[in-house]
Design a protein around this motif. Sequence first.
Motif, short mmCIF file in Angstrom:
data_model
loop_
_atom_site.label_atom_id
_atom_site.label_comp_id
_atom_site.label_asym_id
_atom_site.label_seq_id
_atom_site.Cartn_x
_atom_site.Cartn_y
_atom_site.Cartn_z
N SER A 195 -1.82 9.01 1.22
CA SER A 195 -2.90 8.91 2.25
C SER A 195 -3.22 7.39 2.92
CB SER A 195 -4.26 8.93 1.09
OG SER A 195 -4.51 7.69 0.21
N THR B 216 -1.90 5.14 5.87
CA THR B 216 -1.56 5.39 7.23
C THR B 216 0.03 4.61 7.37
OG1 THR B 216 -2.30 3.07 8.03
CG2 THR B 216 -3.81 5.16 8.27
N PRO B 217 0.61 4.98 8.46
CA PRO B 217 1.93 4.14 8.50
C PRO B 217 1.91 3.01 8.59
CG PRO B 217 1.91 6.27 9.80
CD PRO B 217 0.47 6.11 9.16
N GLU B 218 0.98 2.40 9.33
CA GLU B 218 0.58 0.87 9.22
C GLU B 218 0.40 0.31 8.16
OE1 GLU B 218 0.58 -2.95 10.99
OE2 GLU B 218 1.50 -1.11 11.75
N GLN B 219 -0.31 1.00 7.02
CA GLN B 219 -0.68 0.48 5.92
C GLN B 219 0.62 0.38 4.82
OE1 GLN B 219 -3.96 3.20 5.07
NE2 GLN B 219 -5.36 1.50 5.12
N GLN B 220 1.22 1.56 4.96
CA GLN B 220 2.70 1.65 4.29
C GLN B 220 3.60 0.47 4.55
OE1 GLN B 220 4.09 5.75 4.98
NE2 GLN B 220 2.62 6.45 3.46
#
Length: 217
Positions: free
Chosen positions: A91, A93-97
């Motif tokens: 769940s 986002t790519p930036e959070q990952q």
Amino acid sequence: MWNPMVERAAWVVMAASSALASPALYAQAQVQAPDVLIKQLSTEVIDTVKSDKAIQAGDLAKVHQLVEAKVIPNVNFQRMTSATVGRYWRSATPEQQKRLQEEFKALLLRTYAGALTQVKEHTVSIKPMRASPGDTEVVVRTEVKGRGDPIQLDYRLESTASGWKIYDMNVLGVWLVEQYKNSFAQEINASGIDGLIAKLAERNKAAAAKNASSAKT
């Protein structure tokens, strides 16, 4: 959210997480086997620490250089981070990952790099590995010996296009992914993924400031 036992034993991981390989395990001659890789890297890291007076004196900049050069290329931080974050990874986002991976990597580097300066007379022995030639995931079990009691240090590795990569480590009977997974889940439940990122960043920033202050004195 941080377990003191993991902190206490952490230096062993980086001291030996530069070692992985055994020729009979992998069919392709150009790919180093996992137990051989662990043994080789562990030996290289420990020998470097023993011969470098600056590292022994606590020069963390040189320790980080050693870890970046020898250890980091052999770790799959994306898989380790996603496994640690668990179901919440999907769940994010790519930036959070990306941020989670960066901060988790910094956390492990900080935790283990400082302890490498304690390596004095340690050696690593590889235990017989139970694996078949076609296995794509294996466990390499090792024992770190020094002045005190031997320390159990095991690795989970996966076969990738660029060779075998570590994605989890067992220190004194505790798999790090599972250990951090529990504390990360608590933080996410309390303040969300961004809250976990902020917590990790805050802890890493405080540790960096402390190290910088120590270096000046």
